[in-house]
Write a protein that holds these residues in place. Structure first.
Motif, mmCIF file in Angstrom:
data_model
loop_
_atom_site.group_PDB
_atom_site.id
_atom_site.type_symbol
_atom_site.label_atom_id
_atom_site.label_comp_id
_atom_site.label_asym_id
_atom_site.label_seq_id
_atom_site.Cartn_x
_atom_site.Cartn_y
_atom_site.Cartn_z
ATOM 1 N N GLY A 83 35.626 45.017 32.778
ATOM 2 C CA GLY A 83 34.459 45.778 32.351
ATOM 3 C C GLY A 83 34.320 45.887 30.852
ATOM 4 N N GLY A 84 35.418 46.197 30.149
ATOM 5 C CA GLY A 84 35.355 46.279 28.702
ATOM 6 C C GLY A 84 34.962 47.659 28.208
ATOM 7 N N THR A 85 34.666 47.760 26.893
ATOM 8 C CA THR A 85 34.326 49.038 26.274
ATOM 9 C C THR A 85 33.238 48.861 25.233
ATOM 10 N N ILE A 86 32.600 49.971 24.909
ATOM 11 C CA ILE A 86 31.741 50.053 23.728
ATOM 12 C C ILE A 86 32.518 50.877 22.709
ATOM 13 N N PHE A 87 32.838 50.273 21.589
ATOM 14 C CA PHE A 87 33.555 50.984 20.532
ATOM 15 C C PHE A 87 32.533 51.511 19.537
ATOM 16 N N VAL A 88 32.522 52.826 19.315
ATOM 17 C CA VAL A 88 31.606 53.443 18.360
ATOM 18 C C VAL A 88 32.412 54.212 17.327
ATOM 19 N N ASN A 89 31.930 54.237 16.107
ATOM 20 C CA ASN A 89 32.651 54.936 15.055
ATOM 21 C C ASN A 89 31.695 55.394 13.962
ATOM 22 N N VAL A 90 32.140 56.351 13.186
ATOM 23 C CA VAL A 90 31.385 56.827 12.036
ATOM 24 C C VAL A 90 32.295 56.782 10.819
ATOM 25 N N GLY A 91 31.759 56.359 9.681
ATOM 26 C CA GLY A 91 32.545 56.245 8.456
ATOM 27 C C GLY A 91 31.696 56.549 7.240
ATOM 28 N N ILE A 92 32.319 56.488 6.069
ATOM 29 C CA ILE A 92 31.619 56.776 4.818
ATOM 30 C C ILE A 92 31.949 55.728 3.765
ATOM 31 N N GLY B 140 38.107 62.167 16.042
ATOM 32 C CA GLY B 140 36.788 62.069 16.650
ATOM 33 C C GLY B 140 35.841 61.154 15.918
ATOM 34 N N SER B 141 36.338 60.445 14.908
ATOM 35 C CA SER B 141 35.462 59.548 14.156
ATOM 36 C C SER B 141 35.264 58.207 14.864
ATOM 37 N N TYR B 142 35.946 58.003 15.992
ATOM 38 C CA TYR B 142 35.725 56.798 16.791
ATOM 39 C C TYR B 142 35.946 57.123 18.266
ATOM 40 N N TYR B 143 35.392 56.285 19.124
ATOM 41 C CA TYR B 143 35.494 56.539 20.560
ATOM 42 C C TYR B 143 35.266 55.240 21.320
ATOM 43 N N HIS B 144 35.986 55.077 22.432
ATOM 44 C CA HIS B 144 35.794 53.932 23.325
ATOM 45 C C HIS B 144 35.120 54.405 24.612
ATOM 46 N N LEU B 145 33.948 53.871 24.897
ATOM 47 C CA LEU B 145 33.266 54.189 26.149
ATOM 48 C C LEU B 145 33.457 53.027 27.104
ATOM 49 N N ARG B 146 33.968 53.312 28.284
ATOM 50 C CA ARG B 146 34.237 52.249 29.249
ATOM 51 C C ARG B 146 32.941 51.676 29.820
ATOM 52 N N LEU B 147 32.912 50.369 29.953
ATOM 53 C CA LEU B 147 31.777 49.703 30.579
ATOM 54 C C LEU B 147 31.981 49.604 32.079
ATOM 55 N N ASP B 148 30.915 49.702 32.819
ATOM 56 C CA ASP B 148 30.958 49.615 34.278
ATOM 57 C C ASP B 148 31.055 48.152 34.689
ATOM 58 N N PRO B 149 32.181 47.709 35.275
ATOM 59 C CA PRO B 149 32.358 46.294 35.617
ATOM 60 C C PRO B 149 31.458 45.849 36.766
ATOM 61 N N GLY B 150 30.868 46.797 37.467
ATOM 62 C CA GLY B 150 30.068 46.424 38.624
ATOM 63 C C GLY B 150 28.584 46.286 38.338
ATOM 64 N N ARG B 151 28.199 46.398 37.076
ATOM 65 C CA ARG B 151 26.774 46.319 36.752
ATOM 66 C C ARG B 151 26.507 45.255 35.689
ATOM 67 N N PRO C 74 23.058 44.087 33.142
ATOM 68 C CA PRO C 74 23.981 44.024 31.996
ATOM 69 C C PRO C 74 24.921 45.232 31.966
ATOM 70 N N ALA C 75 26.011 45.069 31.230
ATOM 71 C CA ALA C 75 27.043 46.098 31.211
ATOM 72 C C ALA C 75 26.477 47.427 30.735
ATOM 73 N N THR C 76 26.912 48.505 31.355
ATOM 74 C CA THR C 76 26.438 49.835 31.005
ATOM 75 C C THR C 76 27.601 50.784 30.845
ATOM 76 N N VAL C 77 27.341 51.878 30.142
ATOM 77 C CA VAL C 77 28.350 52.911 30.007
ATOM 78 C C VAL C 77 28.628 53.507 31.389
ATOM 79 N N THR C 78 29.876 53.880 31.621
ATOM 80 C CA THR C 78 30.254 54.374 32.939
ATOM 81 C C THR C 78 29.440 55.594 33.358
ATOM 82 N N THR C 79 29.355 56.623 32.464
ATOM 83 C CA THR C 79 28.617 57.830 32.812
ATOM 84 C C THR C 79 27.910 58.398 31.591
ATOM 85 N N THR C 80 26.856 59.130 31.854
ATOM 86 C CA THR C 80 26.177 59.819 30.757
ATOM 87 C C THR C 80 27.063 60.925 30.190
#
Length: 222
Positions: A54-63, A108-119, A121-127
């Motif tokens: 499924g994979g992940t969406i990696f999001v982060n904030v920086g300066i 909290g400046s970064y986060y991995h959101l799991r992708l749903d392997p069963g969908r 195009p790939a989507t975030v697992t949950t809202t």
């Protein structure tokens, strides 16, 4: 279910709502403040990593921060190299120093959101997971925005550089440049000698240009 594009849109909206009241302007994940003291920027990044599971969406904030003393040196160096000047605008952060910013990332400046392997195009697992990511990154963005503004205050980036225990390599250049703003000093002399020794130890050419600028700028500050 939320797509990666919707993830970015949500984070940009939420983070923008936090940093704009602090004076940051922009959109599409990049907000900047330009003052006579330099440029500060907050940015959001996203990358999608897909895998069999499924994979992940990696999001982060920086300066990114460009103190005006560093910007003045960049332009002196650009003129010496026959290059166009660096404008004091949001794009100046392409030349940011970078060393302090990367060491002041709050939890909290970064986060991995799991992708749903069963969908597809790939989507975030949950809202709910996106809600958690947004809450963390918004809180981090608020802290980072204040940090970036603080680092623009005269002398603050230099103070932060002094606090880095593993100072060396490419860090000598900004340290020497920012020290020169205070005029001639024993600390500047020592930093120049340490820079020369470190460059020689790593097989780099002598930092004659950096030293020339530092001496010139320190003399002008008297």
């Amino acid at each position: 279910m939320i797509t990666p594009a919707q993830t970015t849109s949500r984070l940009n909206k939420d983070i923008g709502a936090v940093v704009r009241p602090l004076g940051f302007q922009g959109t599409r994940g990049t907000w900047s403040v330009v003052t006579t003291d330099g440029v500060a920027q907050v940015n959001v990044g996203r990358s999608v990593m897909r895998s069999v599971g499924g994979g992940t969406i990696f999001v982060n904030v920086g300066i990114g921060v460009v103190p005006v003393a560093w910007w003045e040196y960049l332009n002196w160096r650009a003129a010496r190299w026959g290059q166009p000047p660096v404008l004091l605008d949001r794009n100046a952060t392409s030349y940011r120093i970078g060393f302090v910013e990367t060491r002041q990332c709050p939890e909290g400046s970064y986060y991995h959101l799991r992708l749903d392997p069963g969908r597809y195009p790939a989507t975030v697992t949950t809202t709910e997971e996106l809600d958690r990511a947004a809450a963390l990154l918004v809180g981090a963005a608020d802290q980072l925005a204040h940090t970036a503004l603080d680092l623009l205050r005269p002398g603050r980036y230099l103070e932060a550089l002094r606090g880095i225990s593993d100072l060396g390599g490419a860090m000598w250049e900004p340290l020497v440049v920012l020290l020169a703003e205070g005029g001639p000093s024993a600390e500047l002399d020592a930093a120049i000698e340490d820079m020369r020794a470190d460059y020689a130890n790593h097989g780099f050419g002598p930092p004659d240009m950096e030293v020339e600028y530092a001496r010139m700028r320190a003399a002008a500050a008297v």
